[in-house]
Design a protein around this motif. Sequence first.
Motif, PDB file in Angstrom:
ATOM      1  N   GLU A  88       0.874  -1.356   0.000  1.00 55.30           N
ATOM      2  CA  GLU A  88      -0.076   0.073   0.018  1.00 55.30           C
ATOM      3  C   GLU A  88       0.858   1.367  -0.014  1.00 55.30           C
ATOM      4  O   GLU A  88       0.549   2.125  -0.696  1.00 55.30           O
ATOM      5  N   LEU A  89       1.741   1.242   0.672  1.00 52.25           N
ATOM      6  CA  LEU A  89       2.986   2.520   0.791  1.00 52.25           C
ATOM      7  C   LEU A  89       3.602   2.631  -0.618  1.00 52.25           C
ATOM      8  O   LEU A  89       3.580   3.775  -1.148  1.00 52.25           O
ATOM      9  N   GLN A  90       3.853   1.390  -1.370  1.00 53.33           N
ATOM     10  CA  GLN A  90       4.315   1.607  -2.615  1.00 53.33           C
ATOM     11  C   GLN A  90       3.494   2.037  -3.560  1.00 53.33           C
ATOM     12  O   GLN A  90       3.752   2.968  -4.458  1.00 53.33           O
ATOM     13  N   SER A 131      10.166  13.505  15.244  1.00 56.12           N
ATOM     14  CA  SER A 131       9.857  14.842  14.850  1.00 56.12           C
ATOM     15  C   SER A 131      11.437  15.475  14.735  1.00 56.12           C
ATOM     16  O   SER A 131      11.912  16.293  14.113  1.00 56.12           O
ATOM     17  N   ALA A 132      12.169  15.238  15.723  1.00 55.52           N
ATOM     18  CA  ALA A 132      13.559  15.546  16.120  1.00 55.52           C
ATOM     19  C   ALA A 132      14.274  15.045  15.098  1.00 55.52           C
ATOM     20  O   ALA A 132      15.308  15.775  14.833  1.00 55.52           O
ATOM     21  N   GLY A 133      14.022  13.939  14.419  1.00 56.20           N
ATOM     22  CA  GLY A 133      14.774  13.410  13.333  1.00 56.20           C
ATOM     23  C   GLY A 133      14.507  14.167  11.916  1.00 56.20           C
ATOM     24  O   GLY A 133      15.174  13.645  10.972  1.00 56.20           O
ATOM     25  N   GLY A 134      13.118  14.756  11.863  1.00 57.71           N
ATOM     26  CA  GLY A 134      12.805  15.315  10.485  1.00 57.71           C
ATOM     27  C   GLY A 134      11.385  15.733  10.670  1.00 57.71           C
ATOM     28  O   GLY A 134      10.653  14.829  10.570  1.00 57.71           O
ATOM     29  N   PRO A 135      10.923  16.798  10.873  1.00 63.12           N
ATOM     30  CA  PRO A 135       9.660  17.211  11.136  1.00 63.12           C
ATOM     31  C   PRO A 135       8.805  17.033   9.572  1.00 63.12           C
ATOM     32  O   PRO A 135       7.697  16.358   9.869  1.00 63.12           O
ATOM     33  N   ALA A 136       9.257  17.112   8.497  1.00 62.31           N
ATOM     34  CA  ALA A 136       8.943  16.930   7.431  1.00 62.31           C
ATOM     35  C   ALA A 136       8.350  15.451   6.961  1.00 62.31           C
ATOM     36  O   ALA A 136       7.287  14.872   6.685  1.00 62.31           O
ATOM     37  N   VAL A 137       9.347  14.519   7.552  1.00 62.99           N
ATOM     38  CA  VAL A 137       9.166  13.190   7.360  1.00 62.99           C
ATOM     39  C   VAL A 137       7.917  12.885   8.670  1.00 62.99           C
ATOM     40  O   VAL A 137       7.039  11.738   8.104  1.00 62.99           O
ATOM     41  N   ALA A 138       8.087  13.424   9.771  1.00 62.19           N
ATOM     42  CA  ALA A 138       6.977  13.006  10.572  1.00 62.19           C
ATOM     43  C   ALA A 138       5.435  13.400  10.128  1.00 62.19           C
ATOM     44  O   ALA A 138       4.679  12.616  10.187  1.00 62.19           O
ATOM     45  N   GLN A 139       5.383  14.741   9.360  1.00 62.45           N
ATOM     46  CA  GLN A 139       4.001  14.873   8.821  1.00 62.45           C
ATOM     47  C   GLN A 139       3.568  13.875   7.744  1.00 62.45           C
ATOM     48  O   GLN A 139       2.504  13.732   7.827  1.00 62.45           O
ATOM     49  N   ILE A 140       4.746  13.511   7.102  1.00 58.02           N
ATOM     50  CA  ILE A 140       4.308  12.675   6.055  1.00 58.02           C
ATOM     51  C   ILE A 140       3.617  11.148   6.534  1.00 58.02           C
ATOM     52  O   ILE A 140       2.757  10.881   6.048  1.00 58.02           O
ATOM     53  N   VAL A 162       2.154  10.863   9.379  1.00 57.62           N
ATOM     54  CA  VAL A 162       1.074  11.126   9.973  1.00 57.62           C
ATOM     55  C   VAL A 162      -0.073  10.977   8.921  1.00 57.62           C
ATOM     56  O   VAL A 162      -1.194  10.595   9.125  1.00 57.62           O
ATOM     57  N   GLN A 163       0.122  11.892   7.927  1.00 63.02           N
ATOM     58  CA  GLN A 163      -0.884  11.975   6.812  1.00 63.02           C
ATOM     59  C   GLN A 163      -0.995  10.362   6.106  1.00 63.02           C
ATOM     60  O   GLN A 163      -2.114  10.125   6.023  1.00 63.02           O
ATOM     61  N   LEU A 164      -0.187   9.624   6.018  1.00 58.41           N
ATOM     62  CA  LEU A 164      -0.255   8.292   5.493  1.00 58.41           C
ATOM     63  C   LEU A 164      -1.142   7.227   6.385  1.00 58.41           C
ATOM     64  O   LEU A 164      -1.742   6.498   6.037  1.00 58.41           O
ATOM     65  N   ALA A 165      -0.820   7.720   7.686  1.00 61.10           N
ATOM     66  CA  ALA A 165      -1.716   6.940   8.785  1.00 61.10           C
ATOM     67  C   ALA A 165      -3.212   6.917   8.580  1.00 61.10           C
ATOM     68  O   ALA A 165      -4.016   5.906   8.555  1.00 61.10           O
ATOM     69  N   SER A 166      -3.500   8.105   8.339  1.00 55.18           N
ATOM     70  CA  SER A 166      -4.889   8.208   7.838  1.00 55.18           C
ATOM     71  C   SER A 166      -5.472   7.566   6.904  1.00 55.18           C
ATOM     72  O   SER A 166      -6.607   6.895   6.771  1.00 55.18           O
ATOM     73  N   LYS A 167      -4.700   7.446   5.941  1.00 48.76           N
ATOM     74  CA  LYS A 167      -4.922   6.689   4.325  1.00 48.76           C
ATOM     75  C   LYS A 167      -4.929   5.262   4.613  1.00 48.76           C
ATOM     76  O   LYS A 167      -5.815   4.416   3.942  1.00 48.76           O
ATOM     77  N   LEU A 168      -4.173   4.706   5.565  1.00 50.66           N
ATOM     78  CA  LEU A 168      -3.863   3.356   5.554  1.00 50.66           C
ATOM     79  C   LEU A 168      -4.901   2.738   6.564  1.00 50.66           C
ATOM     80  O   LEU A 168      -5.352   1.467   6.224  1.00 50.66           O
ATOM     81  N   SER A 169      -5.593   3.409   7.360  1.00 51.11           N
ATOM     82  CA  SER A 169      -6.979   2.752   8.158  1.00 51.11           C
ATOM     83  C   SER A 169      -7.761   3.850   8.363  1.00 51.11           C
ATOM     84  O   SER A 169      -7.851   4.388   9.428  1.00 51.11           O
ATOM     85  N   PRO A 170      -8.632   3.925   7.243  1.00 51.62           N
ATOM     86  CA  PRO A 170      -9.661   5.111   7.390  1.00 51.62           C
ATOM     87  C   PRO A 170     -10.500   4.908   8.550  1.00 51.62           C
ATOM     88  O   PRO A 170     -11.251   5.933   8.927  1.00 51.62           O
TER      89      PRO A 170
END
Length: 331
Positions: A61-63, A107-116, A118-126
């Motif tokens: 699904e991620l791919q 988020s300390a390792g990369g806020p932009a990656v953390a946001q991505i 989080v967005q994917l989480a809602s799509k994987l399990s609506p």
Amino acid sequence: MTAEVQDGPRRPPVVVVVTLLTAVLTVLLIAFAWPAARSAPRDLPVAVAGPEQAVSQVGAELQKAMPGGFEITAVADRASAVQLIENRDVYGAIVLDPAQPEVLTASAGGPAVAQILVQLASKLSPDHPAKVTDVVPLPAEDPRGTGLAAGALPLVIGGILAAVMLTRFIRSGAKRMVGAVGFAVAGGLALGAVLQFWLGSFEGNYFANSGVIALSIAATSLTLLGLEWLFGMAGLGAGAAVMMLLGNPLSGLTSAPEMLPSGWGAFGQLLPPGAAGTALRSVSFFDGAGSGSAFVVLSAWFALGLFLCGLGAMRSQRVVHGRHEATPATV
């Protein structure tokens, strides 16, 4: 017969100056805007915890959602995923718990990656929104990490400024080197204090954070000093252009190296700004985990700077020795 009056050195036509300025402006725009405009996940390391079949399904699904965006590491449980995040082996994780799916971010390792993630989480399990846990959060005083991201440019400018000013005002090569190291230490302590105690962008040991900044400034300034010693202002200008036009935009501090255009993120980590950014995140938030390669890069640039300065000193000695031999002895 009247003699022509010369006004000094011949100046280039206006069209040449305008064309050159336009080219410089275009290069600056490309250098700073292109990495940001093409920012997207590219083989981002992410862990997925759960049964093998479910992990394979999520990977597919991620791919499908972002082709080539993620590099999946399957783990047995949540604890293993947290360990990988804290070791900086992955940026985040998805825990496939039937009762309560969970997305682990850092988020300390990369806020932009953390946001991505989080967005994917809602799509994987609506139907069952996933719980989001920030395993390694940014400081409360700087929750978006803007201080660290903005700090990349002063690091580059600091190294360039040191080389330019020392070359301009200090004649002795040895004193220039001492001045570069001294400025790096002072600058590291000053910038570290501002980022940690005023802006609240850092955590961890203040002297360790300042040491990373100092090593970055020293690596840059010594390399530029050596280039100027060997090749004059042309060498200094070329080195400064590489650090400014490539090192700063490709540092990955505003996102992550894996989110830059393919290959360029890895290249940026081989330059002082990118290595310094990775080392700062690791030292400040992850107890140094994942900083080994960054310190190798910074140390290599520091050693290169010393080597170039050494070559410059040897060249200067040969020139002076040659002049002494060419000077006739007086009786």
